[in-house]
Design an enzyme around this catalytic site. Structure first.
Site, short mmCIF file in Angstrom:
data_model
loop_
_atom_site.label_atom_id
_atom_site.label_comp_id
_atom_site.label_asym_id
_atom_site.label_seq_id
_atom_site.Cartn_x
_atom_site.Cartn_y
_atom_site.Cartn_z
N CYS A 16 40.82 17.44 43.04
CA CYS A 16 40.17 16.29 43.68
C CYS A 16 41.00 15.86 44.88
O CYS A 16 42.08 16.40 45.15
CB CYS A 16 40.00 15.13 42.70
N CYS A 19 44.68 15.01 44.50
CA CYS A 19 45.61 16.15 44.48
C CYS A 19 46.06 16.49 45.89
O CYS A 19 47.26 16.62 46.18
CB CYS A 19 44.94 17.38 43.85
N CYS A 83 64.63 59.89 47.86
CA CYS A 83 65.00 59.94 46.44
C CYS A 83 64.78 58.58 45.81
O CYS A 83 64.36 57.63 46.47
CB CYS A 83 66.45 60.38 46.28
N CYS A 86 66.22 55.42 47.37
CA CYS A 86 65.48 54.84 48.50
C CYS A 86 64.45 53.83 47.99
O CYS A 86 64.34 52.71 48.49
CB CYS A 86 64.77 55.94 49.30
N ASP A 496 34.35 46.76 17.44
CA ASP A 496 33.18 45.91 17.34
C ASP A 496 32.02 46.79 16.89
O ASP A 496 31.99 47.98 17.17
CB ASP A 496 32.88 45.29 18.71
N ASP A 696 32.68 45.76 23.75
CA ASP A 696 31.87 45.87 24.96
C ASP A 696 32.38 45.01 26.10
O ASP A 696 31.81 45.01 27.18
CB ASP A 696 30.40 45.57 24.68
#
Length: 801
Positions: A16, A19, A83, A86, A496, A696
């Site tokens: 709001c 804030c 390598c 790095c 499930d 799912d």
């Protein structure tokens, strides 16, 4: 003069105006800060005097007030890494930047992912920081395959030149053998100045990259493989230069020269890096192959006419024609036509899927025979294929926890090796062969050259890349290396029921007739009556009737739905009643003759409906959510691997246990509400089990998030289910066991790589220190170690899961 900086900071958590006012007020109290906070845009426009307040102080103040600073992700291609040291140095350097939350650099893919706070840190600042560290970073999209091909060609060309210049020097080693070979040795090749010329070109033109890389590492107070190569080859080269000058000016006839050692070392290192680069390209073929699946063109229907357009021009809502044999260009829905579509490249299902009006189709799949008109729904980055590519890219760029071991070792490896090399030199020149420089130098160089952290740095990411790519080819999308690693430890799998173990929609399974009416005639009447209802059980009966060839039927003259009981209707002069026992009682229809059959069907977990015509019971119709063809075998596979298998459902216990018996599941949680599923997962975890939840991704989202591994079952259009750690494209439960097998085999491959990388150095360094390895042999061994690790990772491409 005050140094002013303007920046825009995204803010999260504002609800709001109070804030935004609070943040603005507190920021403006800071020395040298002027701020304007916009609630609608959720950001702050800030001007500050950097001599008084730093940008990171502003971000810290916002967070202390209880709000968040919005973050962005930057994917970059990084050039110049040689390598693991790095990669570690870039991660460390960027992590120290203000506004950078996290950094992940992948040596194998030569990419980096940076999470940063816009306004505090910006891409340009990040690129500059990488440049100061001695490397080059560019947006990943700007560094495609063409740039990588050019880099590979540059490495190849340098290697060829180095080989041509080093071969004459290698040939001179014949003259140093303790026995006669009979091979001619031209005096030119043995001339120190000729050798000096060839070796100098190799050392400072071809090998300049090692000096450059080593220097930038040392300037950043670290060390990498380039430091080892530069030190080792320079020692051999400079020792030989001194010998050449002694030959010229001190009259030494046969000076001890090691030009061939320095040149061959550089050539072997280049050969190893070239082979390594080629092998690494093969680890990313999964992404390339996925990208190539996409259709390039689409047939757009506009104002009654058709024209070919690039797939990039397709927009949601466009109508497209897809002819037989063509790829479906984007995700969408069929609006006209009938065909079968090969979806194996996305879902892994081998059999074509029939498509009719209203069915969804997935971009990149192939239309087999009929002509379809489809409406585009998801295009560009929103398609299923783009989602799969994104998940695989992120997984290949992620780090598995096991990689921390390699990162920690790589961080201190090079300094330790240099220290060992110096110690070896001192011991040889003072104790073993006092005052003799040649053997001491040879042993020290061998130690420097044979020890390289490349193999260690490549051990984990290359296996992760190949493993996740292999998974994508089989319809298993791991969202990160950590999930690929964690899957191997699973002890229990919770499924499930609806849509996971079962097909997710009711189907007619049994029809038992009792009356005098023939079954097909009765089915025609019942199909006609139920066609007026929208109830799932009614739709199951209508679908069954159509599958039996009943496509035309009379319309009901009268229809009435009785909520919770069934329907009554009048069709073709017959009075029909289809529904429960209570409906039959209400219609005064005797069903005693069907009682035993009904109880038997119900004990099997099926829903029973009674069908009567003209006041007499004619049949019992059983409807059930049937088990997927793959479920029984998939569950048997998991049990054979030693996992406990559980089923969880909101169904009543009788139905749930009937389904579980058919599927081969021993443990059932029945009558569980969606919000309670996560608690059941926690119950198993409290027993000390590592639990995977397979669902799912919709009602099961809380359980998917709580589980040690969440696996989302979905079609190709559901690949971005956020709650899951693994997405199983398509509905085949056998993918669960495949995911487990792939995890175990990938982790075994990583452990092999780490073992050989560590074992190689544990054996190679002492052998070199004892003077048992010539420097050029050490160089060949070093090159072989990196190539062997990548090659071992590539074996995963050929495994069967």
């Amino acid at each position: 003069m005050a140094k002013k900086k303007e920046m825009q900071i995204g803010i999260t958590g504002m609800t709001c105006a109070s804030c935004s006012n609070r943040i603005e007020k507190m920021l403006n109290k800071m020395d040298g800060v002027t701020a304007n906070v916009n609630l609608a845009l959720e950001n702050a426009q800030v001007t500050l005097d950097e001599d008084q307040t730093k940008p990171e102080d502003v971000a810290e103040k916002i967070q202390k007030l209880g709000y968040g600073v919005r973050e962005k992700r930057l994917d970059v291609a990084i050039r110049g890494m040689t390598c693991a040291s790095c990669a570690a140095r870039i991660e460390k350097g960027l992590s120290r930047m203000a506004g950078v939350s996290s950094v992940r650099v992948n040596l194998a893919t030569e990419t980096g992912t940076i999470i940063y706070q816009p306004g505090i840190a910006e891409p340009d600042l990040i690129f500059d920081k990488v440049k100061k560290l001695g490397y080059e970073a560019v947006p990943q999209n700007d560094s495609g395959d063409s740039e990588k091909n050019k880099e590979l060609n540059r490495k190849r060309n340098k290697l060829i030149l180095s080989v041509l210049l080093s071969l004459p020097l290698l040939y001179t080693m014949v003259g140093h053998l303790p026995f006669k070979t009979g091979m001619p040795m031209p005096s030119l090749l043995m001339n120190p100045w000729f050798q000096f010329t060839l070796a100098t070109i190799v050392q400072f033109y071809i090998g300049w990259q090692f000096y450059h890389g080593g220097a930038r590492a040392l300037l950043n107070k670290s060390a990498n493989m380039d430091v080892l190569v530069a030190l080792g080859t320079s020692a051999a080269y400079l020792y030989s230069v001194v010998g050449t000058f002694r030959y010229q000016f001190a009259g030494i006839a046969n000076p001890a020269l090691y030009f061939e050692t320095s040149a061959i070392l550089i050539t072997l290192v280049l050969l190893g890096k070239y082979l390594e680069a080629r092998a690494k390209r093969q680890t990313t073929t999964a992404i390339t192959e996925l990208m190539e699946l996409q259709a390039k063109e689409a047939t757009l229907i506009e104002n009654g006419s058709e024209r070919k357009v690039s797939v990039d021009e397709v927009r949601p809502g466009d109508l497209l024609r897809v002819r037989p044999g063509e790829k479906i260009p984007v995700d969408g829905i069929v609006v006209d036509g009938q065909s079968s579509v090969n979806e194996s490249m996305i879902t892994g299902e081998s059999l074509p899927v029939e498509k009719n009006k209203g069915d969804k189709v997935i971009g990149a799949t192939v239309n087999a025979n009929g002509s379809l008109i489809m409406k585009a729904e998801k295009v560009g980055k929103d398609t299923a294929l783009a989602g799969i590519v994104r998940i695989v890219e992120e997984a290949q760029g992620s780090k598995a926890p096991i990689q921390r071991l390699a990162d920690n070792i790589s961080g201190v490896f090079v300094p330790i090796v240099i220290a060992i090399s110096v110690l070896v030199f001192v011991i040889w020149i003072s104790a073993i062969y006092p005052g003799e420089l040649t053997p001491a130098l040879t042993a020290a160089i061998s130690v420097l050259v044979i020890a390289c952290p490349c193999a260690l740095g490549l051990a984990t990411p290359t296996s992760i890349m190949v493993g996740t790519g292999k998974g994508a080819e089989n319809g298993i999308l791991f969202k990160g290396g950590e999930y690929l690693e964690a899957t191997q430890n699973l002890q229990a799998i919770m499924f499930d029921k609806t849509g996971t173990i079962t097909n997710g929609k009711p189907e007619v399974t049994d029809i038992v007739t009792f009356g005098d009416m023939d079954q097909r005639g009765l089915l025609t009447l019942v199909t006609a009556a139920e066609n007026a209802s929208e109830h799932p059980l009614a739709l199951a009966i209508v679908s069954y009737g159509k599958n039996q060839g009943i496509h035309t039927f009379p319309a009901p003259e009268h229809f009435e739905a009785h909520a919770g009981y069934g329907i009554t209707a009048e069709v073709a002069g017959h009075k029909l009643a289809v529904g429960t026992r209570r409906l039959m009682s209400q219609e005064k229809i005797d069903i005693r003759m069907a009682s035993m059959d009904a109880r038997t069907l119900e004990s099997d977990g099926k829903t029973v409906m009674f069908a009567a015509a003209d006041g007499r019971l004619q049949s019992v119709i059983a409807v059930a959510d049937t088990i997927k063809d793959s479920s029984r075998q998939a569950i048997a596979d998991l049990k054979a691997r030693g996992l406990g298998v559980y089923m969880i459902t909101g169904d009543n216990r009788q139905t749930a246990e009937a389904i579980a018996r058919k599927a081969g599941i021993d443990h059932v949680f029945a009558e569980v509400l969606p919000e309670e599923k996560a608690e059941k997962v926690k119950e198993l975890q409290k027993q000390g089990l590592n639990v995977a939840m397979v669902g799912d991704g919709i009602n099961d989202a809380p359980a998917l998030a709580v589980a040690d591994i969440g696996m989302a079952i979905g079609t190709g259009t559901d690949v971005a289910i956020e709650a899951a750690d693994i997405t199983l494209v398509g509905g085949d439960l056998k993918h669960v066991a495949k995911a487990l097998d792939l995890s175990r085999k990938t982790m075994r491959n990583i452990r092999q790589n780490l073992f050989w990388a560590l074992f190689y150095n544990a054996i190679g360094i002492p052998v070199a220190a004892l003077g048992l390895l010539a420097p050029w042999v050490a160089g060949a061994a070093m090159a072989f170690s990196s190539v062997s690790v990548v090659s071992n990772s590539l074996r995963l491409k050929r495994i069967r899961i």
